[in-house]
Design a protein around this motif. Structure first.
Motif, short mmCIF file in Angstrom:
data_model
loop_
_atom_site.label_atom_id
_atom_site.label_comp_id
_atom_site.label_asym_id
_atom_site.label_seq_id
_atom_site.Cartn_x
_atom_site.Cartn_y
_atom_site.Cartn_z
N GLN A 168 -61.14 6.02 -17.13
CA GLN A 168 -60.79 4.64 -17.46
C GLN A 168 -59.81 4.55 -18.63
N ALA A 169 -58.82 5.43 -18.61
CA ALA A 169 -57.82 5.48 -19.69
C ALA A 169 -56.86 4.29 -19.63
N GLY A 170 -56.65 3.74 -18.44
CA GLY A 170 -55.73 2.63 -18.29
C GLY A 170 -56.32 1.53 -17.43
N PHE A 171 -55.70 0.35 -17.49
CA PHE A 171 -56.12 -0.78 -16.66
C PHE A 171 -54.87 -1.41 -16.07
N LYS A 172 -54.76 -1.39 -14.75
CA LYS A 172 -53.59 -1.92 -14.07
C LYS A 172 -53.99 -2.34 -12.66
N PHE A 173 -53.34 -3.36 -12.15
CA PHE A 173 -53.64 -3.89 -10.81
C PHE A 173 -55.11 -4.29 -10.67
N GLY A 174 -55.69 -4.75 -11.78
CA GLY A 174 -57.06 -5.25 -11.75
C GLY A 174 -58.14 -4.19 -11.69
N ARG A 175 -57.80 -2.94 -12.02
CA ARG A 175 -58.84 -1.89 -11.98
C ARG A 175 -58.60 -0.85 -13.06
N TRP A 176 -59.67 -0.16 -13.40
CA TRP A 176 -59.58 0.94 -14.37
C TRP A 176 -58.95 2.15 -13.70
N LEU A 177 -58.15 2.89 -14.48
CA LEU A 177 -57.44 4.07 -13.98
C LEU A 177 -57.87 5.31 -14.74
N ASP A 178 -58.15 6.37 -14.00
CA ASP A 178 -58.51 7.66 -14.59
C ASP A 178 -57.27 8.53 -14.69
N LEU A 179 -57.05 9.11 -15.85
CA LEU A 179 -55.87 9.94 -16.10
C LEU A 179 -56.27 11.41 -16.19
N GLY A 180 -55.76 12.22 -15.26
CA GLY A 180 -56.02 13.65 -15.27
C GLY A 180 -54.88 14.41 -15.92
N PHE A 181 -55.19 15.58 -16.46
CA PHE A 181 -54.17 16.43 -17.06
C PHE A 181 -54.15 17.78 -16.35
N TRP A 182 -52.95 18.20 -16.00
CA TRP A 182 -52.71 19.52 -15.40
C TRP A 182 -51.78 20.28 -16.32
N GLN A 183 -52.03 21.58 -16.46
CA GLN A 183 -51.16 22.38 -17.32
C GLN A 183 -50.78 23.68 -16.63
N ARG A 184 -49.63 24.18 -17.04
CA ARG A 184 -49.20 25.52 -16.63
C ARG A 184 -48.79 26.26 -17.89
N VAL A 185 -49.36 27.44 -18.06
CA VAL A 185 -49.05 28.28 -19.21
C VAL A 185 -47.96 29.27 -18.79
N LEU A 186 -46.87 29.28 -19.55
CA LEU A 186 -45.75 30.17 -19.27
C LEU A 186 -45.83 31.41 -20.16
N GLU A 187 -45.11 32.45 -19.78
CA GLU A 187 -45.12 33.71 -20.54
C GLU A 187 -44.24 33.65 -21.79
N THR A 188 -43.48 32.58 -21.92
CA THR A 188 -42.60 32.41 -23.08
C THR A 188 -43.34 31.63 -24.17
N PRO A 189 -42.91 31.76 -25.43
CA PRO A 189 -41.86 32.63 -25.97
C PRO A 189 -42.40 34.04 -26.19
N ALA A 190 -41.48 34.98 -26.30
CA ALA A 190 -41.88 36.36 -26.51
C ALA A 190 -42.52 36.55 -27.88
N GLN A 191 -42.01 35.85 -28.88
CA GLN A 191 -42.54 36.00 -30.25
C GLN A 191 -42.69 34.62 -30.90
N PRO A 192 -43.80 33.92 -30.62
CA PRO A 192 -44.02 32.62 -31.24
C PRO A 192 -44.20 32.75 -32.75
N VAL A 193 -43.79 31.73 -33.47
CA VAL A 193 -43.89 31.77 -34.93
C VAL A 193 -44.46 30.46 -35.46
N ASP A 194 -45.13 30.54 -36.59
CA ASP A 194 -45.58 29.35 -37.30
C ASP A 194 -44.38 28.69 -37.97
N GLY A 195 -44.56 27.42 -38.34
CA GLY A 195 -43.54 26.73 -39.13
C GLY A 195 -42.37 26.26 -38.34
#
Length: 195
Positions: A168-195
């Motif tokens: 029930q994240a949203g309300f539109k067209f007179g009804r509650w709407l459920d919002l799903g999340f899909w993710q894909r994890v990629l192999e990049t970056p080769a060397q992630p850094v903070d900051g």
């Protein structure tokens, strides 16, 4: 939110680098594509739950939209026919504003109502995944209305995993709407850094 084509029953989906016959792919520009992108977005607003928005957007909204894409160096990939007419587009942007989310993007793919079920959604999403790899992002996130079976199926075919639903994240067209999340994890970056 995301509005994807609903594949035709038994329709073949394009493989990674291919696309539907007679379709080309371009980097969208404000001058050439703002109006047709706005038409596609506004149709999704008034006729679907792909966008949790109520009112069509005015033409000047595209100035801000394209400026945000340029500022973030985010791609806007268009699918065009042989005469250059926009059939659909895909893009991504910031997932959340805090710096540690810098390797995560939230994406959208939209296909014009007259060109759905032709493999364009998969072709555009495949190119968007390739762009995210080139820009060394690590996670792509799609927020999808839970009634959008076509978008869910497309994401799962393209290697995305359902990671949660906000009921029930949203309300539109007179009804509650459920919002799903899909993710894909990629192999990049080769060397992630903070900051």
């Amino acid at each position: 939110m995301h509005f994807f084509e609903r594949p035709a029953e038994g329709a073949a989906q394009p493989a990674g680098g291919s696309g539907p016959a007679g379709v080309g792919f371009v980097d969208c520009t404000h001058a050439a594509h703002a109006a047709p992108i706005l038409e596609i977005l506004n149709d999704a607003i008034v006729s679907s739950t792909a966008l949790y928005d109520y009112h069509p957007r005015p033409p000047e909204s595209m100035d801000v939209w394209f400026a945000a894409k340029a500022a973030g160096r985010y791609p806007v990939i268009g699918a065009v026919d042989s005469e250059g007419r926009l059939l659909g587009f895909a893009s991504y942007g910031s997932f959340r504003a805090w710096p540690a989310y810098k390797y995560t993007v939230e994406h959208s793919v939209y296909v014009h109502r007259d060109h759905r079920a032709a493999g364009l959604g998969g072709a555009l999403l495949g190119r968007l995944i390739a762009a995210a790899r080139r820009q060394e992002y690590h996670v792509m996130v799609g927020g999808i209305d839970m009634e959008n079976a076509g978008s869910i199926a497309l994401h799962e075919r393209m290697g995305f995993t359902h990671v949660g639903t906000i009921r029930q994240a949203g309300f539109k067209f007179g009804r509650w709407l459920d919002l799903g999340f899909w993710q894909r994890v990629l192999e990049t970056p080769a060397q992630p850094v903070d900051g």
